[in-house]
Design an enzyme around this catalytic site. Structure first.
Site, mmCIF file in Angstrom:
data_model
loop_
_atom_site.group_PDB
_atom_site.id
_atom_site.type_symbol
_atom_site.label_atom_id
_atom_site.label_comp_id
_atom_site.label_asym_id
_atom_site.label_seq_id
_atom_site.Cartn_x
_atom_site.Cartn_y
_atom_site.Cartn_z
ATOM 1 N N ASP A 1 -2.042 -18.188 4.711
ATOM 2 C CA ASP A 1 -3.026 -19.104 4.106
ATOM 3 C C ASP A 1 -3.591 -20.057 5.157
ATOM 4 O O ASP A 1 -4.798 -20.285 5.237
ATOM 5 C CB ASP A 1 -2.451 -19.853 2.891
ATOM 6 N N TYR B 1 0.822 -1.213 0.000
ATOM 7 C CA TYR B 1 0.000 0.000 0.000
ATOM 8 C C TYR B 1 0.856 1.263 0.000
ATOM 9 O O TYR B 1 0.318 2.369 0.082
ATOM 10 C CB TYR B 1 -0.939 0.019 1.204
ATOM 11 N N ASP C 1 -5.739 -6.138 5.677
ATOM 12 C CA ASP C 1 -6.930 -5.662 4.980
ATOM 13 C C ASP C 1 -7.865 -6.835 4.676
ATOM 14 O O ASP C 1 -9.068 -6.801 4.945
ATOM 15 C CB ASP C 1 -6.477 -4.978 3.680
ATOM 16 N N LYS D 1 3.838 -14.422 5.466
ATOM 17 C CA LYS D 1 4.119 -15.444 4.454
ATOM 18 C C LYS D 1 5.644 -15.523 4.312
ATOM 19 O O LYS D 1 6.209 -15.400 3.223
ATOM 20 C CB LYS D 1 3.432 -15.043 3.135
#
Ligand code: NAD
Length: 338
Positions: free
Chosen positions: A208, A127, A232, A174
């Site tokens: 995930d 972002y 988000d 991740k």
């Protein structure tokens, strides 16, 4: 207004924003705390007049009052102006996005005992807005993760946990794939966690796996701390677990200012129809009351909202009722007075 009144910037916003803001201000005024609203306009409606959806007077007002209540603002997709929401967060250094997700009686959801708090880093990651074309057929977005911002958001999450009697912080990442960027985020969280050992538990999940765990056993989690993009996405997922966007509040908090706003957008198709649910903005306002040092009033507002929803007679269409925005607020105000 007496000398103790809080001066607060009010940004009604686009679409359903103005009617939700009106309803919320009436609820806040009914608490008896005393507010002086400094109302400023941002969003689609002011572009023609100012040439920008975020005129300087909006930022000046928040810098002065240090606290704002904000309705949603429409962001045109693709070309056009940058998101006002992202620009506000960056201009005011609102580095922490706080989004609690708690089950409420009366809402039809898959779970009854969800009580999660999402702490999302608000200033960097994908972002940061650093994007460019590489020739005509490829595009690059740059993901920025810094130690300073990661440690700052981790510290916010742990301090929130301490102050709000929470027991565990889970870092979401991740780092198995993005070993450098997400690796640095995880390492920073671990560094901060060490300072809270024995007081607040710490663990981490790959994003995930976190998604699967949250849809299978959300009651096992407490405070989650995430970089911007995962934060988000996961916060919308968590909003869905507890009843959807209409009831999901949020806060953007920095060192010098804080902006309280719902997770949902401007829902243009319901604008001006007295249909939209004001709960998310009212619960965002309750977060604001805590920030302003009124935890008891915040709890009263939250309890009034929960009672009206649990009773189910005077709720909006999205909660299965036929009451309008203003009528819903009236029912909450009646509870506050009871
Ligand atoms: P949205 O949240 O505005 O609406 C999605 C759907 O959710 C609506 O059609 C409606 O069915 C429901 N909904 C949302 N809020 C509700 C409420 N208070 N009561 C009842 N139902 C409600 O999402 P969108 O359609 O993707 O976005 C519309 C605009 O809002 C876009 O321009 C987007 O960029 C902007 N947006 C702004 C913010 C913000 O200001 N912080 C956040 C998200 C989206």
């Amino acid at each position: 207004m007496g000398p103790m009144a809080h001066r607060v910037t009010l940004i009604p916003g686009d679409g359903i924003g103005p009617e939700l803001a009106e309803a919320t201000c009436r609820v806040l005024d009914a608490t008896g705390i005393g507010f002086e609203w400094e109302t400023v306009q941002a969003g689609e409606a002011v572009i023609a007049e100012y040439g920008t959806p975020l005129p300087d007077n909006v930022l000046d007002s928040i810098r002065r009052t240090k606290v704002a209540l904000k309705g949603p603002i429409t962001t045109p997709v693709g070309a056009g102006f940058r998101s006002v929401n992202v620009a506000l967060r960056q201009a005011l250094g609102l580095y922490a996005n706080l989004r609690p997700a708690r089950s409420m009686k009366g809402l039809v959801t898959r779970y009854e005992d969800v009580d999660l708090v999402i702490v999302r880093e608000n200033t960097e990651d994908l972002y940061a807005g650093i994007e460019h074309m590489v020739g005509p057929d490829a595009a690059e977005s740059i993901k920025i993760i810094t130690r300073a911002a990661s440690e700052r958001i981790a510290r916010f999450a742990f301090e929130y946990a301490v102050a709000n009697d929470r027991h565990r912080v889970t870092a979401v990442h991740k780092a198995n794939i993005m070993k450098l960027s997400d690796g640095l985020f995880l390492e920073s969280c671990r560094t901060v966690a060490a300072g809270y050992e024995g007081r607040i538990e710490f663990d981490d999940r790959i994003v995930d796996n976190m998604c699967m765990q949250l849809v299978q056993k959300p009651e096992l989690y407490d405070v989650l701390v995430l970089p911007n993009l995962y934060g988000d996405i996961i916060s919308d997922l968590c909003a869905g677990l507890v009843g959807g966007l209409g009831v999901a509040p949020g806060a953007n908090i920095g060192t010098d200012a804080a902006v309280f706003e719902p997770v949902h957008g401007s829902a243009p198709k319901y604008a001006g129809m007295d249909k939209a649910n004001p709960t998310a903005l009212i619960l965002s306002a309750a977060l604001m009351l805590r920030h302003l040092g009124h935890p008891d009033h915040a709890k009263r507002v939250e309890t009034a909202v929960r009672d009206v929803i649990a009773e189910g007679r005077t709720v909006t269409y999205d909660l299965g009722g036929t009451t309008g925005t203003a009528g819903f607020a009236d029912a909450i105000i009646a509870r506050l007075a009871a």
